[in-house]
Write a protein that holds these residues in place. Sequence first.
Motif, PDB file in Angstrom:
ATOM      1  N   ALA A   1      28.613 135.912 -29.037  1.00 43.73           N
ATOM      2  CA  ALA A   1      29.761 136.529 -29.713  1.00 43.73           C
ATOM      3  C   ALA A   1      29.328 137.178 -31.021  1.00 43.73           C
ATOM      4  CB  ALA A   1      30.845 135.485 -29.969  1.00 43.73           C
ATOM      5  N   CYS A   2      28.486 136.505 -31.787  1.00 39.34           N
ATOM      6  CA  CYS A   2      27.975 137.096 -33.026  1.00 39.34           C
ATOM      7  C   CYS A   2      27.214 138.379 -32.733  1.00 39.34           C
ATOM      8  CB  CYS A   2      27.075 136.097 -33.755  1.00 39.34           C
ATOM      9  SG  CYS A   2      27.932 134.680 -34.479  1.00 39.34           S
ATOM     10  N   GLN A   3      26.402 138.368 -31.685  1.00 33.57           N
ATOM     11  CA  GLN A   3      25.658 139.560 -31.302  1.00 33.57           C
ATOM     12  C   GLN A   3      26.587 140.694 -30.881  1.00 33.57           C
ATOM     13  OE1 GLN A   3      23.123 137.863 -28.271  1.00 33.57           O
ATOM     14  NE2 GLN A   3      21.387 137.688 -29.674  1.00 33.57           N
ATOM     15  N   ALA A   4      27.721 140.342 -30.316  1.00 34.13           N
ATOM     16  CA  ALA A   4      28.684 141.343 -29.851  1.00 34.13           C
ATOM     17  C   ALA A   4      29.671 141.759 -30.935  1.00 34.13           C
ATOM     18  CB  ALA A   4      29.439 140.797 -28.641  1.00 34.13           C
ATOM     19  N   GLY A   5      29.460 141.283 -32.161  1.00 35.99           N
ATOM     20  CA  GLY A   5      30.310 141.691 -33.271  1.00 35.99           C
ATOM     21  C   GLY A   5      31.638 140.972 -33.349  1.00 35.99           C
ATOM     22  N   LYS A   6      31.737 139.790 -32.742  1.00 38.06           N
ATOM     23  CA  LYS A   6      32.981 139.017 -32.776  1.00 38.06           C
ATOM     24  C   LYS A   6      32.850 137.858 -33.766  1.00 38.06           C
ATOM     25  CE  LYS A   6      33.734 141.464 -29.002  1.00 38.06           C
ATOM     26  NZ  LYS A   6      34.434 142.758 -29.064  1.00 38.06           N
ATOM     27  N   ASP A   7      33.962 137.479 -34.384  1.00 38.09           N
ATOM     28  CA  ASP A   7      34.010 136.267 -35.179  1.00 38.09           C
ATOM     29  C   ASP A   7      34.305 135.090 -34.261  1.00 38.09           C
ATOM     30  OD1 ASP A   7      33.479 137.612 -37.589  1.00 38.09           O
ATOM     31  OD2 ASP A   7      35.605 138.090 -37.868  1.00 38.09           O
ATOM     32  N   VAL A   8      34.034 133.869 -34.755  1.00 38.39           N
ATOM     33  CA  VAL A   8      34.076 132.700 -33.875  1.00 38.39           C
ATOM     34  C   VAL A   8      34.741 131.515 -34.569  1.00 38.39           C
ATOM     35  CG1 VAL A   8      32.712 131.078 -32.497  1.00 38.39           C
ATOM     36  CG2 VAL A   8      31.901 133.432 -32.803  1.00 38.39           C
ATOM     37  N   TYR A   9      35.659 130.887 -33.843  1.00 42.76           N
ATOM     38  CA  TYR A   9      36.164 129.559 -34.203  1.00 42.76           C
ATOM     39  C   TYR A   9      35.652 128.635 -33.114  1.00 42.76           C
ATOM     40  CZ  TYR A   9      39.514 125.871 -35.522  1.00 42.76           C
ATOM     41  OH  TYR A   9      40.111 124.692 -35.923  1.00 42.76           O
ATOM     42  N   VAL A  10      34.781 127.678 -33.471  1.00 38.43           N
ATOM     43  CA  VAL A  10      34.169 126.816 -32.470  1.00 38.43           C
ATOM     44  C   VAL A  10      34.418 125.358 -32.815  1.00 38.43           C
ATOM     45  CG1 VAL A  10      31.919 126.930 -33.668  1.00 38.43           C
ATOM     46  CG2 VAL A  10      32.008 126.263 -31.252  1.00 38.43           C
ATOM     47  N   GLU A  11      34.762 124.590 -31.789  1.00 38.55           N
ATOM     48  CA  GLU A  11      35.002 123.170 -32.006  1.00 38.55           C
ATOM     49  C   GLU A  11      33.707 122.453 -32.380  1.00 38.55           C
ATOM     50  OE1 GLU A  11      37.201 120.703 -32.402  1.00 38.55           O
ATOM     51  OE2 GLU A  11      38.597 122.355 -32.681  1.00 38.55           O
ATOM     52  N   LYS A  12      33.890 121.294 -33.001  1.00 39.53           N
ATOM     53  CA  LYS A  12      32.750 120.472 -33.410  1.00 39.53           C
ATOM     54  C   LYS A  12      32.194 119.717 -32.198  1.00 39.53           C
ATOM     55  CE  LYS A  12      35.687 117.274 -32.617  1.00 39.53           C
ATOM     56  NZ  LYS A  12      35.500 116.487 -31.370  1.00 39.53           N
ATOM     57  N   PRO A  13      30.913 119.264 -32.286  1.00 39.43           N
ATOM     58  CA  PRO A  13      29.923 119.625 -33.287  1.00 39.43           C
ATOM     59  C   PRO A  13      29.446 121.051 -33.051  1.00 39.43           C
ATOM     60  CG  PRO A  13      28.881 118.327 -31.587  1.00 39.43           C
ATOM     61  CD  PRO A  13      30.360 118.352 -31.261  1.00 39.43           C
ATOM     62  N   ASP A  14      28.568 121.541 -33.920  1.00 41.63           N
ATOM     63  CA  ASP A  14      28.237 122.966 -33.851  1.00 41.63           C
ATOM     64  C   ASP A  14      27.425 123.351 -32.622  1.00 41.63           C
ATOM     65  OD1 ASP A  14      25.819 121.857 -34.564  1.00 41.63           O
ATOM     66  OD2 ASP A  14      25.517 123.081 -36.345  1.00 41.63           O
ATOM     67  N   GLY A  15      26.819 122.399 -31.957  1.00 42.90           N
ATOM     68  CA  GLY A  15      26.066 122.682 -30.751  1.00 42.90           C
ATOM     69  C   GLY A  15      25.776 121.380 -30.043  1.00 42.90           C
TER      70      GLY A  15
END
Length: 436
Positions: free
Chosen positions: A117-131
């Motif tokens: 998503a970052c590569q595609a120019g989108k912002d992100v709201y992602v649930e925890k944990p980060d990965g």
Amino acid sequence: MKRRTFLQATAAATMAGMTKHSLGQAANDRISVCVMGMRGRGGSLLSAFASQADVDVTTLCDLDPAVLDQRAEQLKQRTGRLPKTVKDFREALDDPSLDAIVIGAPDHWHALPTIFACQAGKDVYVEKPDGHNVIEGRTMVAAAKRHKRIVQLGTQARSGSFQAKAMKYLSAGNLGNVRFAKAWESSKQGAVTAVADSDPPPGVDYDMWLGPAPKRPFNRRRFHGSWRWFFDYGSGDLGNDGVHRLDVARWGLHTALAAKGETLPAIPKKISGLGGKHYFDDVQEWPDNFMVTYDYGNCLLTYEMRIWTAHPMFGEAEGAAVYGDDGYVVIGNRGWRAFDRRGKQISEEQASDNTSGHVRNFLDCMRSREKPNADLETVGHPSSLLCHLGNASWRAGRTVTFDPETYTCVGDDDANQFLKRPEYRAPWKLPALEDV
């Protein structure tokens, strides 16, 4: 269906994503959102985003058609519009009109969608944990920085009003000399009993659900509701609820130290995790009894997890406490209390969950391009890192020393194997830092 590859599309897609909100244009622009993974927490996020007056949830993504159809119909009843539905999140990211993706999928599907998503120019709201692990989180941070994306981790306490008041109390130096904080979980979970392997539910793309995880026969205990208790997909209760408590405890410790002109190091010097399967005789792989100590050099942070008993601590089934020589503060899910050096309660406030406020902060930062309250680099990743390092110490069976420069446990190849996924199942691959 043919799709352009993300590396080829990065420049064009990033420019498309910059045409509206990344350039901070007029506040009356509407924000187009895709929600990915909607059965549990993702369903709550769908509701929170759909409730925002300036948001259009245009796309829904889920690998279970029963969930996808149900959420689409619920959204139509709410908004009068039937959203686009997709099973593959990459199809949503190919849409130049999409501004952000909201990720409520299992842990093993947090990193790659965020990076793409970052590569595609989108912002992100992602649930925890980060990965799913330490290295995934680090790569997510690199992608957000390189592509100048707003990435908010779903630790909603960072946008809570009562938590902010607790931090204001700590910032006044009311606890005196602070050297210790504690986080805990004692919300009782159930056993994950064994069942036979079976076929996936009708219409579920199980191969896509597994993604980068190893190929295994379908088993419903490793799917909806209980995937988090297995190494391949989750991070146990430390990465489930523990990240919330550790984040608040770390925040409080940082704030109280700063009140006295001191600094909490970004990463602890040593991490020691002890625990095991002491209660449940079942198929879950992560511990049900767990203690982790984080040594920052100038203070200690501890985490205590007991998912087999509901007995609370300080009246809180799950919470955090910060201790000083002049008193202590207890912060739970629904309020906070302050105590003086004699243990007398001197302040109290009750409140409620603040998911909507956290969502609102993310949306406002999409417009302003300021860092959100749970910014991935400065807040979300450091708190998630505590969970992953605690798990790595436990799995290695010893105290580890983490080097933030090399992102390795010093002189400990055994522990280092637990900082990453051993192998990404084709065609999925975690990009190298220089390639994000």
